[in-house]
Enzyme design. Structure first.
Site, short mmCIF file in Angstrom:
data_model
loop_
_atom_site.label_atom_id
_atom_site.label_comp_id
_atom_site.label_asym_id
_atom_site.label_seq_id
_atom_site.Cartn_x
_atom_site.Cartn_y
_atom_site.Cartn_z
N HIS A 1 11.08 -25.63 1.29
CA HIS A 1 11.40 -24.78 2.45
C HIS A 1 12.72 -25.20 3.11
O HIS A 1 12.84 -25.16 4.35
CB HIS A 1 10.26 -24.82 3.49
CG HIS A 1 8.97 -24.27 3.00
ND1 HIS A 1 8.58 -22.97 3.21
CD2 HIS A 1 7.97 -24.83 2.28
CE1 HIS A 1 7.39 -22.76 2.66
NE2 HIS A 1 7.00 -23.88 2.08
N ASN B 1 2.45 -19.09 5.14
CA ASN B 1 3.34 -18.40 4.20
C ASN B 1 3.13 -16.90 4.32
O ASN B 1 2.23 -16.45 5.02
CB ASN B 1 3.01 -18.83 2.76
CG ASN B 1 3.61 -20.18 2.40
OD1 ASN B 1 4.55 -20.65 3.03
ND2 ASN B 1 3.06 -20.80 1.36
FE1 HDD Z 1 4.12 -27.16 3.00
C1 HDD Z 1 7.08 -27.48 4.59
C2 HDD Z 1 3.84 -23.94 4.14
C3 HDD Z 1 1.27 -26.71 1.09
C4 HDD Z 1 4.14 -30.40 2.24
N1 HDD Z 1 5.24 -25.93 4.12
C5 HDD Z 1 6.44 -26.27 4.69
C6 HDD Z 1 6.93 -25.16 5.45
C7 HDD Z 1 6.02 -24.15 5.32
C8 HDD Z 1 4.96 -24.66 4.49
C9 HDD Z 1 6.09 -22.78 5.94
C10 HDD Z 1 8.24 -25.12 6.21
C11 HDD Z 1 8.07 -25.51 7.65
C12 HDD Z 1 9.40 -25.37 8.35
O1 HDD Z 1 9.87 -24.23 8.48
O2 HDD Z 1 9.95 -26.39 8.72
N2 HDD Z 1 2.86 -25.60 2.61
C13 HDD Z 1 2.87 -24.40 3.27
C14 HDD Z 1 1.67 -23.67 2.91
C15 HDD Z 1 0.96 -24.45 2.05
C16 HDD Z 1 1.69 -25.67 1.86
C17 HDD Z 1 1.31 -22.30 3.46
C18 HDD Z 1 -0.37 -24.17 1.40
C19 HDD Z 1 -1.28 -23.43 1.90
N3 HDD Z 1 2.95 -28.31 1.85
C20 HDD Z 1 1.80 -27.97 1.16
C21 HDD Z 1 1.21 -29.13 0.57
C22 HDD Z 1 2.02 -30.18 0.90
C23 HDD Z 1 3.10 -29.65 1.70
C24 HDD Z 1 -0.07 -29.13 -0.24
C25 HDD Z 1 1.89 -31.64 0.56
C26 HDD Z 1 0.80 -32.25 0.24
N4 HDD Z 1 5.43 -28.65 3.28
C27 HDD Z 1 5.20 -29.93 2.93
C28 HDD Z 1 6.27 -30.89 3.42
C29 HDD Z 1 7.22 -29.93 4.20
C30 HDD Z 1 6.56 -28.58 4.00
C31 HDD Z 1 6.88 -31.75 2.38
C32 HDD Z 1 8.68 -29.98 3.85
C33 HDD Z 1 9.42 -30.01 5.16
C34 HDD Z 1 8.40 -30.17 6.16
O3 HDD Z 1 7.18 -30.22 5.58
O4 HDD Z 1 8.59 -30.28 7.36
O5 HDD Z 1 5.73 -31.84 4.25
#
Ligand code: HDD
Length: 711
Positions: A93, A166
């Site tokens: 993202h 999402n």
């Molecule tokens: Fe995630 C970012 C949505 C599963 C780990 N995720 C991130 C963002 C969104 C989502 C919208 C961007 C937030 C922003 O604008 O700063 N992610 C989802 C959805 C998931 C999902 C809807 C499943 C239903 N994500 C998911 C899993 C993991 C992560 C299973 C890790 C185990 N996601 C992250 C992260 C991020 C992230 C690495 C990257 C930047 C942040 O968090 O702030 O922690």
């Protein structure tokens, strides 16, 4: 070495340097004296330490052409700071666009939750939303075929609640432990560093084809949902099952939905590819423009509420994030609206530094045992430390709660919220205010006391084992035109996969979804023989009824509001006709943009001068929802041999857009290969304009597609 004599260099005749900076001219004399002319009362430029800067154009030298002095603290500070401007981009993202707004509660929901923001009708809670693509890096194009992030931070009176969702209600994997593998496979391949922001490559489809739990999501990402026309025209989903808990401690399961007020709309793939070239910032520009113009994007918050009894009888496990609950089975209750009414002041400070976390919940809302959600609760907090570099990232204004907050945490890098007083521990025997903040057993967050027991195991529940039935249900819920887009997207993506065995493996999965779809893709790939169907872990349930709510085109809002008409004009344009079209577009709440051979404008039929918004190759039809070609005979003669004008028309035709035209424009339409159909509307008089705009409410003339897309 050549000496510069530009306006920013040293003028040979006067021996003075000068620079034009906005409306102020800085003239620097030989002796270093500075004169500011015009510009009025402007603040003095200083260093970070506050020392006023005399010269920001030249570093400190020994002699006129000699070496630079190390003591030039202004130079060193400026370069040092610049070198450290970037923070790590989000691992997923990375590319996003944020905006401020508010959530307005329709009514009191005290019966189902004690969450403070849902208690009082009409109450407005400040919100910050960041939309994003998933796979691409920060500079990747907006129209990549990708899931869109829809992350909402609600600054409630009892703390920040983040709904990090999402635009698709299901996910690729069931267990967070597979997230790094999934993301590695989706992103650029590690040896070559490409492709950027694209899943059309071997690694992605290799992983997916070995991971049948992804199949429902695969059908969704191959649908038009992953190429939205605008961030304003897409749904949002919290994905997981959460809990709402009321004051009496009663829990209700919930799935969260965001429903766009202007309805859903996507582009077609060929259009997406071209938009990425014409305007890689298409989505963020659209969001910026609409907020700046006062056309505030809106969504309604919908709740799907259900109890344990429903969860027990539902065909799938409500803790499995690869499954959704059809709206037809649990209807959506709309409980409030989200309005985005303010762009950020500073992209870095707000959009880049905003830190969302699924763990940020408030009293009245609670987690479920969804194993994906449980893993996310660790990942988001952890990632903020990496990105923002300090446990004090919550001190940044975009992340800080807007309600009073008092912790006993202290110090660390960049701590700038530093409590006064003696107490930094608890319990303590200091009375009253001197004793510092105290816990609040009733008002504070209490986890829902769910009964949990069982063996400690690394195991996937049997109830997560059906991988195809909902994929099939989704596919069968689509309109035929949407089904053909899914088949085309799969064929496109798998055509980019070089390993034939991976292509075949995917078709083997598709056989469990729908045989006609599998055949279409196999034919599109020219597979020499049909592979065997993949062995399903659990037999496909072919009895699931289609869910019409899952179709995007089938649920179009029937309005052109918020959309954009591109009008190609030339000298001699019929002024009355153009005025009528503009009036009809205004009445619809849509936007009109004028495209001309030259951006300066055109002389209209009545002698008036009409300024254009775009030059013809800067405003291709792919950036509009419908087009009108209002050329005079001379204009058509000029543009008939202009490639960008022909593309304007040919693309609008190929992308099934509604096209209005004057009779005089016909030579250009003919040269562009336009064949008559009811989506092509001749405007004879000004009175025809309103009828054309009404036709545009269908958004696309899909009947044409079979004629313009043969493979
Ligand atoms: Fe995630 C970012 C949505 C599963 C780990 N995720 C991130 C963002 C969104 C989502 C919208 C961007 C937030 C922003 O604008 O700063 N992610 C989802 C959805 C998931 C999902 C809807 C499943 C239903 N994500 C998911 C899993 C993991 C992560 C299973 C890790 C185990 N996601 C992250 C992260 C991020 C992230 C690495 C990257 C930047 C942040 O968090 O702030 O922690």
């Amino acid at each position: 070495m050549a000496r510069t004599t530009s306006s920013r260099g040293r003028g040979p005749a006067t021996g003075r340097t000068s620079a034009q900076l906005g409306d102020q001219t800085i003239i620097r004399g030989e002796g270093g004296e500075t004169h500011q002319i015009a510009g009025g009362d402007v603040p003095v430029l200083t260093t970070q330490q506050g020392a006023p800067v005399a010269d920001d154009q030249n570093s400190l030298r020994i002699g006129r052409r000699g070496p630079t002095a190390l003591e030039d603290f202004h130079l060193r500070e400026k370069i040092f700071h610049f070198d450290h401007e970037r923070i790590p981009e989000r691992v997923v993202h990375a590319r996003g666009f944020g905006a401020h707004g508010y959530f307005e509660n329709y009514g009191a929901l005290a019966d189902i939750t004690r969450a403070d923001l849902f208690q009082r009708p009409g109450e407005k809670t400040p919100a910050f939303v960041r939309f994003s693509t998933v796979a691409g890096s920060k500079g990747s194009p907006d129209l990549a075929r990708d899931v869109r992030g829809f992350a909402v931070k609600l600054y409630t009176k009892e703390g920040n609640w983040d709904l990090v969702g999402n635009n698709i209600p299901v996910f690729f994997i069931q267990d967070a432990i597979k997230f790094p593998d999934f993301v590695h496979a989706a992103k650029e391949e590690p040896d070559r560093g490409f492709p950027q922001a694209a899943t059309a490559h071997d690694n992605f489809w290799d992983f997916i084809s070995l991971n049948p739990e992804s199949m429902n999501m695969v059908l969704w990402i191959m649908s038009d949902r992953t190429i939205p026309r605008s961030l304003r025209f897409m749904e949002g989903f919290g994905v997981h099952t959460f809990r709402l808990v009321n004051a009496a401690g009663k829990s209700t399961f919930v799935k969260f939905h965001w429903k766009p007020k202007l309805g859903m709309q996507s582009v077609v793939w060929n259009e997406a590819l071209k938009i990425n070239g014409a305007d890689p910032d298409f989505h963020r520009r659209d969001m910026w423009d609409s907020i700046q113009s006062g056309a505030f994007p809106e969504w309604e918050l919908g709740l799907q509420l259900f109890d344990e009894a429903f969860a027990d009888k539902f065909a799938f496990d409500v803790l499995d994030a690869t499954k959704l609950i059809p709206e037809e089975e649990v209807p959506i209750r709309r409980v409030g609206r989200l309005v985005l009414d303010r762009c950020v002041d500073n992209f870095f400070a707000e959009t880049e530094q905003v830190a969302f976390g699924t763990g940020n919940i408030v009293p009245g809302i609670d987690f479920s045992n969804d194993p994906l959600l449980q893993g996310r609760n660790f990942s988001y907090l952890d990632t903020q430390l990496k990105r923002l570099g300090s446990a004090n990232f919550t001190h940044l204004p975009i992340n800080a709660p807007k309600c009073p907050f008092h912790t006993l945490q202290q110090d660390g890098h960049m701590a700038f919220i530093n409590p006064k007083g003696r107490v930094n521990y608890e319990p303590n025997s200091w009375g009253g205010a001197a004793g510092g903040p105290r816990e609040a057993p009733d008002k504070g967050f209490n986890s829902y006391p769910a009964e949990e027991q069982g063996q400690k195991l690394r195991i996937r529940s049997e109830t997560f084992a059906d991988h195809y039935s909902q994929a099939r249900q989704f596919y069968l819920s689509q309109m035929p035109i949407e089904q053909s887009h899914i088949a085309a997207a799969l064929t496109f993506e798998l055509s980019k996969v070089e390993t034939l065995a991976i292509r075949a493996r995917m078709v083997g999965h598709l056989l469990n979804v729908d045989e006609a779809l599998a055949k279409k893709v196999a034919d599109g790939l020219r597979l020499k023989e049909m592979p065997k169907a993949a062995e399903p872990a659990r037999a496909v349930d072919r009895s699931l009824k289609p869910s019409p709510a899952l179709s995007l085109i089938g649920n179009a809002a029937g309005t052109f509001k918020g959309r954009k008409l591109g009008v190609l004009i030339s000298d001699g344009v019929d002024a009355a006709l153009l005025a009528a079209l503009k009036a009809a577009i205004d009445a619809e709440g849509a936007v009109i943009k004028l495209v001309a051979p030259m951006v300066g404008g055109v002389a209209a039929s009545d002698g008036s001068w009409i300024a254009a918004d775009e030059k013809i190759d800067g405003g291709p039809s792919v950036v509009f929802d419908a087009v009108a070609v209002l050329l005079s005979a001379e204009g058509a003669a000029l543009l008939v041999d202009e490639a960008s004008a022909r593309d304007f028309v040919a693309d609008a035709f190929a992308h099934c857009k509604f096209i209005a035209h004057t009779a005089a424009s016909m030579p250009l339409l003919a040269k562009a290969g336009v064949a008559a159909d009811t989506g092509i509307v001749e405007l004879r008089t000004a009175s025809d304009a309103a009828g054309f705009v009404a036709a545009c409410r269908q958004l696309r003339f899909w009947d044409r597609e079979a004629k313009v897309k043969r493979v």
